[in-house]
Design a protein around this motif. Structure first.
Motif, PDB file in Angstrom:
ATOM      1  N   PRO A 205       0.841  -1.201   0.000  1.00  0.00           N
ATOM      2  CA  PRO A 205       0.000   0.000   0.000  1.00  0.00           C
ATOM      3  C   PRO A 205       0.877   1.253   0.000  1.00  0.00           C
ATOM      4  CG  PRO A 205      -0.444  -1.435   1.904  1.00  0.00           C
ATOM      5  CD  PRO A 205       0.851  -1.855   1.305  1.00  0.00           C
ATOM      6  N   SER A 206       0.251   2.390  -0.224  1.00  0.00           N
ATOM      7  CA  SER A 206       0.902   3.686  -0.042  1.00  0.00           C
ATOM      8  C   SER A 206       0.218   4.400   1.112  1.00  0.00           C
ATOM      9  CB  SER A 206       0.789   4.528  -1.316  1.00  0.00           C
ATOM     10  OG  SER A 206      -0.551   4.961  -1.512  1.00  0.00           O
ATOM     11  N   ARG A 207       0.775   5.534   1.502  1.00  0.00           N
ATOM     12  CA  ARG A 207       0.163   6.285   2.597  1.00  0.00           C
ATOM     13  C   ARG A 207      -1.208   6.815   2.218  1.00  0.00           C
ATOM     14  NH1 ARG A 207       5.632   7.014   3.211  1.00  0.00           N
ATOM     15  NH2 ARG A 207       6.460   6.891   5.329  1.00  0.00           N
ATOM     16  N   ARG A 208      -1.491   6.898   0.925  1.00  0.00           N
ATOM     17  CA  ARG A 208      -2.794   7.386   0.485  1.00  0.00           C
ATOM     18  C   ARG A 208      -3.845   6.285   0.395  1.00  0.00           C
ATOM     19  NH1 ARG A 208      -3.679   8.581  -4.154  1.00  0.00           N
ATOM     20  NH2 ARG A 208      -1.738   8.000  -5.195  1.00  0.00           N
ATOM     21  N   SER A 209      -3.433   5.040   0.531  1.00  0.00           N
ATOM     22  CA  SER A 209      -4.371   3.930   0.348  1.00  0.00           C
ATOM     23  C   SER A 209      -5.375   3.886   1.492  1.00  0.00           C
ATOM     24  CB  SER A 209      -3.614   2.599   0.270  1.00  0.00           C
ATOM     25  OG  SER A 209      -2.701   2.594  -0.798  1.00  0.00           O
ATOM     26  N   GLU A 210      -6.634   4.149   1.176  1.00  0.00           N
ATOM     27  CA  GLU A 210      -7.656   4.070   2.213  1.00  0.00           C
ATOM     28  C   GLU A 210      -7.906   2.616   2.609  1.00  0.00           C
ATOM     29  OE1 GLU A 210      -7.905   5.510  -0.889  1.00  0.00           O
ATOM     30  OE2 GLU A 210     -10.054   5.793  -1.333  1.00  0.00           O
ATOM     31  N   ALA A 211      -8.529   2.430   3.760  1.00  0.00           N
ATOM     32  CA  ALA A 211      -8.714   1.086   4.304  1.00  0.00           C
ATOM     33  C   ALA A 211      -9.446   0.175   3.326  1.00  0.00           C
ATOM     34  CB  ALA A 211      -9.488   1.170   5.619  1.00  0.00           C
ATOM     35  N   ALA A 212     -10.404   0.715   2.579  1.00  0.00           N
ATOM     36  CA  ALA A 212     -11.169  -0.109   1.646  1.00  0.00           C
ATOM     37  C   ALA A 212     -10.280  -0.670   0.544  1.00  0.00           C
ATOM     38  CB  ALA A 212     -12.309   0.718   1.038  1.00  0.00           C
ATOM     39  N   VAL A 213      -9.291   0.118   0.096  1.00  0.00           N
ATOM     40  CA  VAL A 213      -8.370  -0.347  -0.942  1.00  0.00           C
ATOM     41  C   VAL A 213      -7.488  -1.466  -0.395  1.00  0.00           C
ATOM     42  CG1 VAL A 213      -6.424   0.312  -2.416  1.00  0.00           C
ATOM     43  CG2 VAL A 213      -8.372   1.872  -2.144  1.00  0.00           C
ATOM     44  N   VAL A 214      -6.964  -1.260   0.809  1.00  0.00           N
ATOM     45  CA  VAL A 214      -6.085  -2.256   1.420  1.00  0.00           C
ATOM     46  C   VAL A 214      -6.829  -3.564   1.651  1.00  0.00           C
ATOM     47  CG1 VAL A 214      -4.691  -2.790   3.453  1.00  0.00           C
ATOM     48  CG2 VAL A 214      -4.660  -0.479   2.494  1.00  0.00           C
ATOM     49  N   GLU A 215      -8.033  -3.477   2.197  1.00  0.00           N
ATOM     50  CA  GLU A 215      -8.793  -4.696   2.479  1.00  0.00           C
ATOM     51  C   GLU A 215      -9.204  -5.407   1.199  1.00  0.00           C
ATOM     52  OE1 GLU A 215      -9.097  -6.241   5.353  1.00  0.00           O
ATOM     53  OE2 GLU A 215      -7.725  -4.656   5.974  1.00  0.00           O
ATOM     54  N   CYS A 216      -9.519  -4.647   0.170  1.00  0.00           N
ATOM     55  CA  CYS A 216      -9.852  -5.241  -1.123  1.00  0.00           C
ATOM     56  C   CYS A 216      -8.679  -6.075  -1.636  1.00  0.00           C
ATOM     57  CB  CYS A 216     -10.211  -4.138  -2.114  1.00  0.00           C
ATOM     58  SG  CYS A 216     -10.330  -4.673  -3.829  1.00  0.00           S
ATOM     59  N   ALA A 217      -7.481  -5.497  -1.603  1.00  0.00           N
ATOM     60  CA  ALA A 217      -6.296  -6.198  -2.095  1.00  0.00           C
ATOM     61  C   ALA A 217      -5.960  -7.401  -1.220  1.00  0.00           C
ATOM     62  CB  ALA A 217      -5.118  -5.241  -2.148  1.00  0.00           C
ATOM     63  N   ARG A 218      -6.123  -7.239   0.080  1.00  0.00           N
ATOM     64  CA  ARG A 218      -5.825  -8.354   0.991  1.00  0.00           C
ATOM     65  C   ARG A 218      -6.770  -9.529   0.724  1.00  0.00           C
ATOM     66  NH1 ARG A 218      -2.918  -8.159   5.559  1.00  0.00           N
ATOM     67  NH2 ARG A 218      -3.129  -5.895   5.753  1.00  0.00           N
ATOM     68  N   ARG A 219      -8.040  -9.213   0.549  1.00  0.00           N
ATOM     69  CA  ARG A 219      -9.037 -10.265   0.290  1.00  0.00           C
ATOM     70  C   ARG A 219      -8.754 -10.956  -1.052  1.00  0.00           C
ATOM     71  NH1 ARG A 219     -12.899  -7.155   0.948  1.00  0.00           N
ATOM     72  NH2 ARG A 219     -13.291  -6.547  -1.210  1.00  0.00           N
ATOM     73  N   ALA A 220      -8.431 -10.173  -2.072  1.00  0.00           N
ATOM     74  CA  ALA A 220      -8.231 -10.734  -3.401  1.00  0.00           C
ATOM     75  C   ALA A 220      -6.990 -11.615  -3.480  1.00  0.00           C
ATOM     76  CB  ALA A 220      -8.127  -9.604  -4.419  1.00  0.00           C
ATOM     77  N   SER A 221      -5.975 -11.304  -2.684  1.00  0.00           N
ATOM     78  CA  SER A 221      -4.691 -12.016  -2.785  1.00  0.00           C
ATOM     79  C   SER A 221      -4.532 -13.141  -1.779  1.00  0.00           C
ATOM     80  CB  SER A 221      -3.547 -11.014  -2.591  1.00  0.00           C
ATOM     81  OG  SER A 221      -3.602 -10.415  -1.291  1.00  0.00           O
ATOM     82  N   ALA A 222      -5.515 -13.324  -0.897  1.00  0.00           N
ATOM     83  CA  ALA A 222      -5.345 -14.210   0.257  1.00  0.00           C
ATOM     84  C   ALA A 222      -4.982 -15.643  -0.120  1.00  0.00           C
ATOM     85  CB  ALA A 222      -6.613 -14.194   1.101  1.00  0.00           C
TER      86      ALA A 222
END
Length: 329
Positions: A205-222
Motif C-alpha cells: 500500500p501507499s500512505r494514500r491507500s484508504e482502508a477499503a483499498v487495502v482490504e480489497c487487495a488483501r481479500r483478493a490475494s489471500a
C-alpha cells in the motif's frame, strides 16, 4: 552518477521539505544524482501561511535569516523545493542569498518563473519557459546502480516465491481519481486474475491507500502465494521494484507508475474511476514510449515487452548541471 566535470559534486544543498514522502522521493532523487551534500529543512506552515501558500511570504515566526534560525547563513550552494507550501521559502532564500544559491523548484506551484533559477516539471505539465526543464517521468532513487545492488541482496522471502513475481502497488483516491465500490470490484478482479495465472503477488500500500483499498487487495490475494506488506517493519518496496518480473501500478500515482519504468520491465496500469487531462497526457506518453499498458481484467497470460528504462533523476541532473554552468559563466 554524474561525470567528473560536474561542478555541483559535493556542494551543499538544502532540500526544503513539506514532509510528504512522494515529494521527498523526487527531491532526493535529483540531489543524490547530482552528488550534493544534503541538509533537509522541514517546514510546517500553519493558519494563513498554509492557506495562502505559495503566494504569501514566510511567517515572521520562522525568523528567516536570523542567527539560530533553521534558515540562517551560511547559505547553501543549491536549494531545492517541491510543493506549494515550500515555495515561499525558496522565494525568500533567493531574495536573500542572490546568486550565492542556485534555486530549483520541482513541479508547478503556479508562481512566476522568476521565483527560482530553474523549474522542473514532467512533460505532461504545460508549464514552459527559458528556465523550465522537463522529463517523461518524475525523478526517483532507482538508478541502475541501486537496482543492481538490490538484486544482489534479495531477501529470502522473495527468492523463495515462484515466478512470475508481480508487484502490485496500491494507490488511493485523490482529487482526480476515486476508488468507488465499482473501482474496488475491478481492482479485486484484477488481482485475482494475476493470481489465477500463477503469479506470486508482492503487494504494497501507499500512505494514500484508504482502508477499503487495502482490504480489497488483501481479500483478493489471500489464496495466492506472495507477500502483503502491512506497513510495519522495513519497507520491502525497493526490493519489489528490483525483483519483480511485472508490475501493476495505480494510475492515480505518478511516482508509483514511473518508478517501475526504470527497470525496462512490463508495467500494467490499473485505472480507478475518474482521471484528468494532465494524468491522461502522462499515461499516453508512457504508452507511446512502450513502458506501460492498461490492465485488462480478462487476462489469460502476462505479456512480455521491453523498452528503454526511464531514469529521470540522472537525466534531470544533467540538465541542471548544464543550466548551472550557463548561469555561472
Amino acid at each position: 552518477m554524474m561525470s567528473p566535470d560536474n561542478p555541483l559534486q559535493g556542494r551543499s544543498c538544502w532540500i526544503i521539505s513539506d514532509g510528504k514522502a512522494g515529494n521527498d522521493v523526487q527531491t532526493h532523487g535529483i540531489a543524490n544524482a547530482l552528488g550534493l551534500a544534503i541538509t533537509v529543512k522541514r517546514i510546517k506552515p500553519e493558519g494563513i501561511h498554509k492557506l495562502l501558500s505559495p503566494w504569501i511570504g514566510v511567517s515572521r515566526g520562522v525568523r528567516f535569516g536570523a542567527p539560530g534560525s533553521d534558515f540562517a547563513p551560511p547559505w547553501p550552494d543549491v536549494a531545492m523545493s517541491i510543493g506549494r507550501l515550500t515555495t515561499p521559502y525558496i522565494r525568500e532564500l533567493k531574495r536573500r542569498a542572490g546568486k550565492a544559491t542556485f534555486t530549483v523548484i520541482l513541479q508547478n506551484p503556479k508562481v512566476s518563473l522568476k521565483t527560482a533559477d530553474l523549474f522542473w516539471v514532467p512533460e505532461h505539465d504545460k508549464l514552459r519557459g527559458d528556465n523550465v526543464i522537463t522529463s517523461l517521468t518524475a525523478p526517483h532513487g532507482f538508478t541502475e546502480e541501486r537496482l543492481a545492488k538490490l538484486r544482489q541482496t534479495v531477501p529470502e522471502y522473495l527468492s523463495a516465491l515462484p515466478g512470475p513475481r508481480v508487484a502490485v502497488m496500491l494507490g488511493g483516491s485523490n482529487g482526480d481519481y476515486t476508488y468507488s465500490p465499482a473501482a474496488l470490484e475491478r481492482l479485486e478482479r484484477a488481482i485475482v486474475a494475476l493470481g489465477e495465472i500463477g503469479a506470486s503477488l508482492l503487494i504494497t500500500p501507499s500512505r494514500r491507500s484508504e482502508a477499503a483499498v487495502v482490504e480489497c487487495a488483501r481479500r483478493a490475494s489471500a489464496r495466492f502465494p506472495g507477500m502483503f506488506w502491512d506497513m510495519t517493519g522495513e519497507n520491502p518496496y525497493p526490493h519489489f521494484i528490483a525483483c519483480a518480473d511485472v508490475f501493476l501500478a495505480p494510475a492515480d500515482s505518478i511516482n508509483m507508475t514511473g518508478e517501475p519504468c526504470a527497470t525496462g520491465k512490463p508495467v500494467y496500469v490499473f485505472h480507478p474511476d475518474g482521471g484528468s487531462a494532465k494524468f491522461a497526457r502522462f499515461h499516453q506518453a508512457l504508452e507511446r514510449h512502450g513502458a506501460t499498458r492498461p490492465f485488462t481484467e480478462q487476462l489469460s497470460n502476462l505479456a512480455e515487452w521491453t523498452y528503454a528504462p526511464l531514469n529521470s533523476g540522472a537525466a534531470i541532473a544533467r540538465q541542471i548541471v548544464a543550466r548551472y554552468k550557463t548561469i555561472q559563466n
